[in-house]
Motif scaffolding. Structure first.
Motif, PDB file in Angstrom:
ATOM      1  N   ILE A  11      -4.559  -1.109   4.418  1.00 51.55           N
ATOM      2  CA  ILE A  11      -4.615  -0.555   3.067  1.00 51.55           C
ATOM      3  C   ILE A  11      -4.847   0.950   3.119  1.00 51.55           C
ATOM      4  CG2 ILE A  11      -5.948  -0.526   0.928  1.00 51.55           C
ATOM      5  CD1 ILE A  11      -6.355  -3.544   1.304  1.00 51.55           C
ATOM      6  N   VAL A  12      -5.822   1.381   3.927  1.00 48.93           N
ATOM      7  CA  VAL A  12      -6.133   2.814   4.013  1.00 48.93           C
ATOM      8  C   VAL A  12      -4.935   3.592   4.557  1.00 48.93           C
ATOM      9  CG1 VAL A  12      -7.629   4.547   5.090  1.00 48.93           C
ATOM     10  CG2 VAL A  12      -8.595   2.370   4.288  1.00 48.93           C
ATOM     11  N   ALA A  13      -4.369   3.122   5.661  1.00 46.02           N
ATOM     12  CA  ALA A  13      -3.267   3.849   6.300  1.00 46.02           C
ATOM     13  C   ALA A  13      -2.017   3.843   5.430  1.00 46.02           C
ATOM     14  CB  ALA A  13      -2.954   3.225   7.664  1.00 46.02           C
ATOM     15  N   SER A  14      -1.715   2.723   4.802  1.00 45.67           N
ATOM     16  CA  SER A  14      -0.468   2.622   4.049  1.00 45.67           C
ATOM     17  C   SER A  14      -0.494   3.452   2.775  1.00 45.67           C
ATOM     18  CB  SER A  14      -0.168   1.157   3.717  1.00 45.67           C
ATOM     19  OG  SER A  14      -1.197   0.588   2.934  1.00 45.67           O
TER      20      SER A  14
ATOM     21  N   GLY B   7       0.816  -1.210   0.000  1.00 46.16           N
ATOM     22  CA  GLY B   7       0.000   0.000   0.000  1.00 46.16           C
ATOM     23  C   GLY B   7       0.850   1.260   0.000  1.00 46.16           C
ATOM     24  N   ILE B   8       1.951   1.252   0.756  1.00 45.37           N
ATOM     25  CA  ILE B   8       2.828   2.425   0.778  1.00 45.37           C
ATOM     26  C   ILE B   8       3.494   2.609  -0.578  1.00 45.37           C
ATOM     27  CG2 ILE B   8       4.866   3.468   1.842  1.00 45.37           C
ATOM     28  CD1 ILE B   8       4.180   2.024   4.402  1.00 45.37           C
TER      29      ILE B   8
ATOM     30  N   GLY C 117      -6.988   5.476   8.596  1.00 46.62           N
ATOM     31  CA  GLY C 117      -6.626   4.072   8.749  1.00 46.62           C
ATOM     32  C   GLY C 117      -6.268   3.714  10.181  1.00 46.62           C
ATOM     33  N   PHE C 118      -5.554   4.618  10.858  1.00 49.81           N
ATOM     34  CA  PHE C 118      -5.202   4.359  12.258  1.00 49.81           C
ATOM     35  C   PHE C 118      -6.434   4.397  13.149  1.00 49.81           C
ATOM     36  CE2 PHE C 118      -0.475   5.796  12.022  1.00 49.81           C
ATOM     37  CZ  PHE C 118      -0.201   4.641  11.308  1.00 49.81           C
TER      38      PHE C 118
END
Length: 488
Positions: A372-375, A319-320, A350-351
């Motif tokens: 996925i959202v956070a990365s 993801g990042i 994401g967190f």
């Protein structure tokens, strides 16, 4: 004034990017690869809890304490030269650590690894900034690739550490650095432009170097020791007060410096430098803590082994990488400020999702979705914030500016692990049930989300609306050279 040497004919921006990307992979990999191997190391070397913690702390102390000095050395003696020296030292220390026979040997090897990392990280960023100057999509793509390798190293550290420890032994978490360092050395020697020759810039700032190194080292030591000493203990307070005194002395020395200071305080009047470093501090605190806490949640609460835990971190790394490449592709459409703010807000979401983890959770809802959202959000903001930290900085100070970014990230990681670990401990209390432990982890992850919201606010409130155009950059360089000339 500096006089430029002829640049090597075989210098290649692509090879430069490959070299510094491998360097970043090496540094970020080593920040997490040892953590998973600690139980195996302790059993093989008969190391107790205190010695185990020093396998981590020895690296953090020398790395965090010497970063500013490493950046100044790169500016003074040459970015490429210091990068090569740092890689050689890191590779030799890794090899020695793999052959360690006692815990003392391994602790010493980890400390020397930190010295090498403190030299090579700011030097590699300075080389990257020089090879891809501000303006145009090439810099955005380069920092996007660098960000992706940064993320890949952090996530692969968990995976590689788990797999190697489980199947071939902990010593390979040290040996694995050696071939990476060798390849990076070859790429740097063959494809990175030769250093510019510089005239002497005055006496070495010995007082500033001693005060900065001692202050940063003592600060990191005081913080990392909170795993055994409370924040309010006399030991911790004494360390923090002494560190504050040493760093205040450093500022006073730099303010009065008339030759070549370790850190020219005028650099901190650059809004891009200040904003990027504040943001990088908070990003380091939140991301590093998230990796640590989620690793504990997956292993201690969900009951998975080290290898499976590493595999579960792969979506975060991917993801990042996706977010970094996305940021590079839309860099000409959105400002760096917008990318940093938007990416930080997405990471915070994401967190916040991680804050809903449960003791009987599953991979899809409690790990994969928020990862996925956070990365992706983290990938979007990481490259722009690092690129912003060297915008408008004179060429002879790029190493120093890069070391500030690295110092902020490392200090943030140290502070974040201690502070968010304390949050988790306070919420958990004396109850060691899975529900109580999970509640502690969830509270810490929610706190990390708040730190990312602060990054978004800093991006809009501190960073300039647009990066300086080439004319502005030339004026900054001319002004800095003029100031240095007047000091002489």
């Amino acid at each position: 004034m500096s006089t430029e040497a002829t640049v090597r004919g075989d210098a290649s921006p692509r090879v430069t990017l490959a070299a510094v990307s491998l360097v970043q992979l090496l540094v970020s990999l080593d920040l997490s690869v040892v953590n998973v191997a600690l139980p195996g190391i302790g059993e093989d070397l008969a190391a107790g809890p205190v010695e185990l913690s020093w396998f981590i702390h020895a690296y953090a102390l020398t790395f965090g304490g010497l970063l500013l000095l490493g950046g100044k050395a790169a500016d003074r003696y040459g970015h490429r030269r210091v990068l090569l020296a740092g890689l050689a030292l890191f590779g030799i220390a890794s090899l020695a650590g793999g052959f360690a026979l006692t815990s003392g040997h391994l602790i010493a090897a980890r400390a020397v690894q930190g010295v090498g990392a403190a030299a090579l990280q700011p030097a590699s960023l300075a080389v990257l900034s020089a090879a891809f100057p501000p303006g145009g999509p090439a810099r955005a793509r380069a920092f996007g690739v660098w960000s992706a390798m940064n993320a890949l190293g952090a996530a692969l550290g968990v995976l590689v550490g788990g797999v190697l420890t489980e199947y071939v032994g902990w010593r390979w978490v040290m040996f694995v650095n050696v071939p990476v360092a060798v390849v990076a050395l070859v790429l740097t020697r063959t494809g990175v432009a030769a250093d510019r020759q510089r005239s002497a810039r005055g006496r070495i700032d010995v007082a500033g170097a001693v005060l900065a190194t001692a202050g940063m080292t003592l600060l990191v030591y005081g913080v990392v020791n909170t795993d055994r000493q409370s924040w309010a203990s006399p030991h911790t307070l004494l360390c923090l007060v002494a560190a504050a005194g040493l760093l205040a002395g450093f500022v006073a020395v730099e303010h009065r410096a008339t030759t070549d200071p370790l850190l020219r305080l005028g650099l901190l009047r650059n809004r891009s430098v200040v904003g990027a470093n504040l943001g990088n501090l908070l990003i380091g605190a939140s991301i590093t803590s998230a990796f640590y806490l989620m690793s504990l949640y997956i292993q201690d609460v969900l009951g998975h082994g080290p290898a499976v835990t590493g595999v579960m971190f792969l979506p975060f790394a991917l993801g990042i990488i996706a977010g970094s490449l996305l940021a590079a592709s839309i860099d000409q459409t959105f400002s760096r400020r917008a990318l940093i703010a938007g990416g930080a807000a997405m990471t915070a979401a994401g967190f916040a999702w991680f804050g809903f983890i449960s003791p009987d959770g599953g991979f899809a809802a409690d790990v994969l979705g928020p990862s996925i959202v956070a990365s992706v959000g983290f990938g979007i903001c990481l490259g722009p914030i690092v690129s912003t930290g060297t915008v408008g900085v004179a060429s002879h100070e790029v190493g120093t500016a890069s070391s500030l970014l690295s110092s902020a990230r490392q200090l943030g990681a140290t502070l974040g692990l201690a502070a968010l670990g304390t949050v988790a401990h306070v919420v958990t209390g004396a109850d060691t049930s899975p529900a109580a432990v999970t509640a502690g982890y969830a509270a810490a992850m929610t706190t990390a989300a708040g730190l990312l919201i602060a990054v978004a606010v800093i991006a809009w409130a501190v960073l300039p609306r647009e990066g300086p155009d080439p004319a502005t950059s030339r004026q900054a360089r001319d002004g800095h050279h003029g100031e240095a000339h007047e000091q002489k």
